[in-house]
Design a protein around this motif. Structure first.
Motif, mmCIF file in Angstrom:
data_model
loop_
_atom_site.group_PDB
_atom_site.id
_atom_site.type_symbol
_atom_site.label_atom_id
_atom_site.label_comp_id
_atom_site.label_asym_id
_atom_site.label_seq_id
_atom_site.Cartn_x
_atom_site.Cartn_y
_atom_site.Cartn_z
ATOM 1 N N UNK A 80 36.132 41.457 -52.076
ATOM 2 C CA UNK A 80 35.149 42.465 -51.729
ATOM 3 C C UNK A 80 34.467 42.021 -50.442
ATOM 4 N N UNK A 81 34.298 42.952 -49.522
ATOM 5 C CA UNK A 81 33.685 42.644 -48.231
ATOM 6 C C UNK A 81 32.299 43.255 -48.148
ATOM 7 N N UNK A 82 31.423 42.604 -47.408
ATOM 8 C CA UNK A 82 30.055 43.056 -47.216
ATOM 9 C C UNK A 82 29.513 42.416 -45.942
ATOM 10 N N UNK A 83 28.366 42.888 -45.490
ATOM 11 C CA UNK A 83 27.700 42.323 -44.321
ATOM 12 C C UNK A 83 26.337 41.780 -44.730
ATOM 13 N N UNK A 84 25.933 40.713 -44.074
ATOM 14 C CA UNK A 84 24.632 40.089 -44.315
ATOM 15 C C UNK A 84 23.901 39.996 -42.983
ATOM 16 N N UNK A 85 22.651 40.444 -42.970
ATOM 17 C CA UNK A 85 21.787 40.254 -41.805
ATOM 18 C C UNK A 85 20.774 39.190 -42.185
ATOM 19 N N UNK A 86 20.942 37.979 -41.639
ATOM 20 C CA UNK A 86 20.075 36.857 -42.031
ATOM 21 C C UNK A 86 18.907 36.642 -41.084
ATOM 22 N N UNK A 87 18.651 37.613 -40.226
ATOM 23 C CA UNK A 87 17.515 37.505 -39.322
ATOM 24 C C UNK A 87 17.886 36.993 -37.941
ATOM 25 N N UNK A 88 19.000 36.293 -37.826
ATOM 26 C CA UNK A 88 19.439 35.807 -36.517
ATOM 27 C C UNK A 88 20.791 36.392 -36.124
ATOM 28 N N UNK A 89 21.582 36.768 -37.114
ATOM 29 C CA UNK A 89 22.907 37.323 -36.834
ATOM 30 C C UNK A 89 23.378 38.157 -38.021
ATOM 31 N N UNK A 90 24.395 38.958 -37.783
ATOM 32 C CA UNK A 90 25.019 39.724 -38.867
ATOM 33 C C UNK A 90 26.338 39.043 -39.201
ATOM 34 N N UNK A 159 21.901 32.848 -48.238
ATOM 35 C CA UNK A 159 22.194 32.458 -49.623
ATOM 36 C C UNK A 159 21.652 33.503 -50.595
ATOM 37 N N UNK A 160 20.430 33.969 -50.364
ATOM 38 C CA UNK A 160 19.825 34.970 -51.251
ATOM 39 C C UNK A 160 20.640 36.264 -51.244
ATOM 40 N N UNK A 161 21.048 36.718 -50.063
ATOM 41 C CA UNK A 161 21.834 37.947 -49.971
ATOM 42 C C UNK A 161 23.210 37.779 -50.607
ATOM 43 N N UNK A 162 23.816 36.600 -50.462
ATOM 44 C CA UNK A 162 25.102 36.347 -51.129
ATOM 45 C C UNK A 162 24.938 36.451 -52.638
ATOM 46 N N UNK A 163 23.892 35.816 -53.174
ATOM 47 C CA UNK A 163 23.642 35.881 -54.618
ATOM 48 C C UNK A 163 23.545 37.327 -55.077
ATOM 49 N N UNK A 164 22.802 38.141 -54.334
ATOM 50 C CA UNK A 164 22.644 39.557 -54.691
ATOM 51 C C UNK A 164 23.981 40.289 -54.632
ATOM 52 N N UNK A 165 24.777 40.010 -53.615
ATOM 53 C CA UNK A 165 26.096 40.649 -53.501
ATOM 54 C C UNK A 165 27.009 40.252 -54.649
#
Length: 189
Positions: A80-90, A159-165
């Motif tokens: 499964x693919x997704x994007x994360x915006x961590x505040x410095x990069x996507x 890390x937080x966004x990965x956990x949610x995904x």
């Protein structure tokens, strides 16, 4: 991910009856449970699950790694693919998983195991996906304290966004498995 979610939502058209769900393990990277489907024999469940895999993933031939009707087992590999915006990069990431389905009369067991992560072209074992790499940040030379702090905050966000995904992916797959065998009321074509 949208295609996976849409496909999974559409998977609830199978025919059967009452079901119960017993969670065995629900801790990253492994999610495991048993779903009861009354009045359904092992072979029927195997065929319904094989059909579910065919509907839920782009290509059952590419996804199914092993299947044995006699022992009632299907092993499939997906992602499964997704994007994360961590505040410095996507970051564009893909998480890979193995889904094992084992059937017995009136029930089946699922084991969903996340195995690896591809992030911005770099492959990593899943164990590193939810770990902060503070050592690398602290070893950075010629950067100030503010930059290091920003890097730490960026990693925490990732890390937080990965956990949610991962929770969303596992929850969506498991919810779809609960629908295996249910009939839509307008199935009279």
């Amino acid at each position: 991910m949208r295609k996976l979610l849409l496909t999974i939502v559409l998977a609830g058209f199978f025919a059967s009856s009452y079901s119960q769900h017993k969670i065995i393990q629900e801790k990253f990277p492994v999610y495991e449970g048993v779903i009861t489907k009354e009045n359904t024999n092992k072979t029927e469940l195997f065929l319904k699950l094989k059909e579910w895999v065919a509907i839920s993933f782009k290509s059952a031939k590419d996804v199914i790694q092993f299947e044995d009707k006699e022992i009632g087992k299907i092993v499939s590999k997906g992602n499964s693919s997704y994007s994360i915006n961590n505040g410095t990069t996507i970051l564009n990431e893909t998480v890979y998983f193995t889904l094992t389905l084992e059937t017995k009369d009136n029930r089946f067991k699922y084991t969903l195991e996340f195995t690896s992560l591809k992030s911005s072209g770099i492959d990593a074992p899943i164990e590193k996906a939810l770990v902060l790499d503070l050592e690398s940040i602290n070893n950075l030379k010629y950067v100030g304290k503010k930059f290091k702090q920003k890097a730490i905050e960026s990693q925490k966000s990732t890390v937080k966004q990965r956990e949610e995904n991962y929770k969303e992916i596992s929850s969506t797959l498991i919810q779809s498995l609960l629908n295996v065998g249910k009939v839509e009321s307008s199935d009279d074509w």
